[in-house]
Motif scaffolding. Structure first.
Motif, PDB file in Angstrom:
ATOM      1  N   SER A 152       0.817  -1.215   0.000  1.00 35.55           N
ATOM      2  CA  SER A 152       0.000   0.000   0.000  1.00 35.55           C
ATOM      3  C   SER A 152       0.853   1.268   0.000  1.00 35.55           C
ATOM      4  N   PHE A 153       1.906   1.273  -0.827  1.00 37.85           N
ATOM      5  CA  PHE A 153       2.742   2.472  -0.898  1.00 37.85           C
ATOM      6  C   PHE A 153       1.919   3.679  -1.336  1.00 37.85           C
ATOM      7  N   ILE A 154       0.980   3.445  -2.231  1.00 40.70           N
ATOM      8  CA  ILE A 154      -0.005   4.478  -2.593  1.00 40.70           C
ATOM      9  C   ILE A 154      -1.328   4.084  -1.941  1.00 40.70           C
ATOM     10  N   PRO A 155      -1.864   4.887  -0.984  1.00 41.27           N
ATOM     11  CA  PRO A 155      -1.353   6.155  -0.460  1.00 41.27           C
ATOM     12  C   PRO A 155      -0.764   6.025   0.947  1.00 41.27           C
ATOM     13  N   GLY A 156      -0.412   4.815   1.353  1.00 43.22           N
ATOM     14  CA  GLY A 156       0.061   4.565   2.716  1.00 43.22           C
ATOM     15  C   GLY A 156      -0.783   3.488   3.384  1.00 43.22           C
ATOM     16  N   PHE A 157      -0.196   2.857   4.386  1.00 42.23           N
ATOM     17  CA  PHE A 157      -0.873   1.767   5.087  1.00 42.23           C
ATOM     18  C   PHE A 157      -1.827   2.340   6.141  1.00 42.23           C
ATOM     19  N   PRO A 158      -3.058   1.794   6.256  1.00 45.70           N
ATOM     20  CA  PRO A 158      -4.053   2.353   7.183  1.00 45.70           C
ATOM     21  C   PRO A 158      -3.794   1.989   8.638  1.00 45.70           C
ATOM     22  N   ALA A 200      -6.475   2.188  11.493  1.00 49.18           N
ATOM     23  CA  ALA A 200      -7.472   1.153  11.766  1.00 49.18           C
ATOM     24  C   ALA A 200      -7.083   0.305  12.972  1.00 49.18           C
ATOM     25  N   ALA A 201      -5.793   0.314  13.324  1.00 51.65           N
ATOM     26  CA  ALA A 201      -5.332  -0.447  14.481  1.00 51.65           C
ATOM     27  C   ALA A 201      -5.429   0.340  15.777  1.00 51.65           C
ATOM     28  N   LEU A 202      -5.527   1.656  15.677  1.00 50.86           N
ATOM     29  CA  LEU A 202      -5.354   2.504  16.855  1.00 50.86           C
ATOM     30  C   LEU A 202      -6.650   2.880  17.541  1.00 50.86           C
ATOM     31  N   TRP A 203      -7.745   2.983  16.771  1.00 57.42           N
ATOM     32  CA  TRP A 203      -9.004   3.449  17.342  1.00 57.42           C
ATOM     33  C   TRP A 203     -10.157   2.569  16.883  1.00 57.42           C
ATOM     34  N   ALA A 204     -11.230   2.592  17.638  1.00 57.33           N
ATOM     35  CA  ALA A 204     -12.440   1.859  17.261  1.00 57.33           C
ATOM     36  C   ALA A 204     -12.983   2.414  15.947  1.00 57.33           C
ATOM     37  N   PRO A 205     -13.701   1.590  15.184  1.00 52.72           N
ATOM     38  CA  PRO A 205     -14.208   2.032  13.883  1.00 52.72           C
ATOM     39  C   PRO A 205     -15.000   3.334  13.918  1.00 52.72           C
ATOM     40  N   ILE A 206     -15.707   3.604  14.995  1.00 54.95           N
ATOM     41  CA  ILE A 206     -16.529   4.802  15.040  1.00 54.95           C
ATOM     42  C   ILE A 206     -15.692   6.082  14.949  1.00 54.95           C
ATOM     43  N   TYR A 207     -14.404   5.988  15.276  1.00 51.56           N
ATOM     44  CA  TYR A 207     -13.526   7.150  15.199  1.00 51.56           C
ATOM     45  C   TYR A 207     -12.751   7.227  13.879  1.00 51.56           C
ATOM     46  N   ASN A 208     -12.985   6.253  12.987  1.00 50.79           N
ATOM     47  CA  ASN A 208     -12.161   6.158  11.783  1.00 50.79           C
ATOM     48  C   ASN A 208     -12.904   6.468  10.485  1.00 50.79           C
ATOM     49  N   HIS A 209     -14.122   6.988  10.584  1.00 51.52           N
ATOM     50  CA  HIS A 209     -14.873   7.271   9.361  1.00 51.52           C
ATOM     51  C   HIS A 209     -14.151   8.283   8.476  1.00 51.52           C
ATOM     52  N   TYR A 239      -7.455  -5.997  11.565  1.00 52.20           N
ATOM     53  CA  TYR A 239      -8.184  -4.734  11.446  1.00 52.20           C
ATOM     54  C   TYR A 239      -8.252  -4.207  10.012  1.00 52.20           C
ATOM     55  N   GLU A 240      -7.466  -4.776   9.107  1.00 54.27           N
ATOM     56  CA  GLU A 240      -7.568  -4.394   7.694  1.00 54.27           C
ATOM     57  C   GLU A 240      -8.948  -4.707   7.118  1.00 54.27           C
ATOM     58  N   LYS A 241      -9.659  -5.641   7.761  1.00 53.75           N
ATOM     59  CA  LYS A 241     -10.996  -6.001   7.280  1.00 53.75           C
ATOM     60  C   LYS A 241     -11.967  -4.824   7.367  1.00 53.75           C
ATOM     61  N   MET A 242     -11.656  -3.830   8.184  1.00 53.50           N
ATOM     62  CA  MET A 242     -12.485  -2.639   8.280  1.00 53.50           C
ATOM     63  C   MET A 242     -12.142  -1.618   7.198  1.00 53.50           C
ATOM     64  N   VAL A 243     -11.166  -1.957   6.338  1.00 45.73           N
ATOM     65  CA  VAL A 243     -10.705  -1.031   5.304  1.00 45.73           C
ATOM     66  C   VAL A 243     -10.832  -1.638   3.916  1.00 45.73           C
ATOM     67  N   TRP A 244     -10.249  -2.826   3.731  1.00 40.32           N
ATOM     68  CA  TRP A 244     -10.160  -3.434   2.405  1.00 40.32           C
ATOM     69  C   TRP A 244     -11.100  -4.632   2.263  1.00 40.32           C
ATOM     70  N   ALA A 245     -11.574  -4.838   1.041  1.00 41.78           N
ATOM     71  CA  ALA A 245     -12.386  -6.006   0.707  1.00 41.78           C
ATOM     72  C   ALA A 245     -11.483  -7.209   0.414  1.00 41.78           C
ATOM     73  N   PRO A 246     -11.992  -8.438   0.553  1.00 44.08           N
ATOM     74  CA  PRO A 246     -11.211  -9.617   0.167  1.00 44.08           C
ATOM     75  C   PRO A 246     -10.978  -9.642  -1.340  1.00 44.08           C
TER      76      PRO A 246
END
Length: 340
Positions: free
Chosen positions: A47-53, A56-65, A137-144
């Motif tokens: 994920s060099f473009i645009p960076g690794f998320p 998603a590891a640091l906060w609960a999903p409600i804070y990551n919208h 936690y990548e499952k909250m960002v990327w699809a399979p």
């Protein structure tokens, strides 16, 4: 038949965090530098473009919208202008490029994949892979993803395969590449993996990455490029804006990943970079893949194909299949009379 000896490079580089245009410019600069230094292949991290998320590891999903919206905004189409610019740089500098990127799709404004492309020295995309299973936690960002990209590309410098991060923990995914005559295996990793292991200590991604990449090099008898990203201050500053002391502590104390090269026995060779940004280099004599296979050739005689039968489905998954009528039977909408 003698196999080639090749010089390869890996960009131990920080993304310009959540800025796709700047990431492309930085990648093109590294491509030019690697080619000028005689490398025939240059690799970029996950994920060099645009960076690794990392968020998603640091906060609960409600804070990551808001972070997710920013990630989607800076993800790119595989046939879009950003990848086209990388392809042009590969062709201009006559070098093979492996690039990790967050991929968007015309099928949905919110679906993205953790993807990798391998581009040859003429700018042609040889392989386009989407990570099979987003990790934790990548499952909250990327699809399979799917199996379409489980392919080894035959190039002038050897047969090249690639897997993304945790896929290198999947022995069947790794075997699927080994069974295609792989000579060079690329494993792409993030710069940091914030979590904890039993006992409360931060997960040691430095050791974990080395174990997984080394296992594949040893088992498949291939050269390995273990390519991780780099954490720079601008990325840390963005993530620390929350002021969350727990997140800041995790960021400051999580091990930084390293970029290394491995020979077909799993031993490290060439440069290693961890705490500084730049290009690492190694030279691979692919003939060194041959002798270790005399000990164990897992895709040759050191297997029992009458006992084990592995089937790989490499069809590209699509959200829908449209069966249109004969185009000739459709009304010509352009010929309809204009409304008053």
């Amino acid at each position: 038949m003698a196999l080639p000896t090749v010089k390869v490079a890996a960009a131990h580089a920080a993304s310009v965090y959540m800025n796709k245009a700047a990431c492309v410019d930085k990648a093109c600069s590294f491509i030019a530098e690697a080619a000028a230094n005689g490398a025939e292949l240059v690799v970029f991290p996950e994920s060099f473009i645009p960076g690794f998320p990392v968020w998603a590891a640091l906060w609960a999903p409600i804070y990551n919208h808001d972070w997710f919206r920013l990630m989607v905004e800076n993800s790119v189409m595989v046939d879009g202008p950003e990848i086209t610019a990388i392809r042009s740089a590969a062709r201009r500098h006559k070098i093979i490029v492996s690039l990790g990127f967050s991929e968007s799709t015309r099928a949905s404004v919110g679906c993205i994949w953790n993807s990798n492309v391998l581009i040859d020295e003429e700018g042609k995309v040889l392989n386009h892979h989407r990570k099979l299973v987003p990790t934790f936690y990548e499952k909250m960002v990327w699809a399979p993803g799917d199996g379409h990209g489980l392919q080894v590309s035959n190039t002038r410098i050897g047969n090249i395969g690639a897997l993304i991060c945790g896929e290198n923990t999947n022995p069947l995914a790794r075997y699927s590449l080994a069974a295609q005559g792989e000579h060079i295996h690329i494993s792409a990793w993030p710069a940091i993996w914030p979590t904890r292991k039993p006992g409360g200590q931060n997960f040691d991604n430095l050791a974990a990455n080395r174990i997984r990449a080394g296992a594949h090099s040893f088992e498949a008898k291939v050269f390995g490029i273990l390519n991780a990203g780099f954490v720079d201050n601008s990325m840390l500053d963005l993530l620390k804006k929350s002021g969350d002391p727990v997140a800041i502590d995790v960021l400051d104390n999580s091990p930084r990943a390293a970029t290394q090269f491995l020979d077909p026995t799993g031993a490290t060779i060439g440069d290693t970079l961890q705490n500084e940004e730049g290009l690492a280099y190694a030279t691979f004599n692919l003939n060194d893949c041959i002798e270790p296979k005399q000990f164990h050739d897992i895709t040759g005689y050191y297997n029992r194909f009458d006992v084990f039968d592995l089937i790989i489905d490499r069809r590209r998954i699509s959200p829908a299949t449209f069966k249109d009528t004969d185009p000739a039977s459709r009304p010509n909408l352009e010929a309809l009379p204009a409304l008053d």
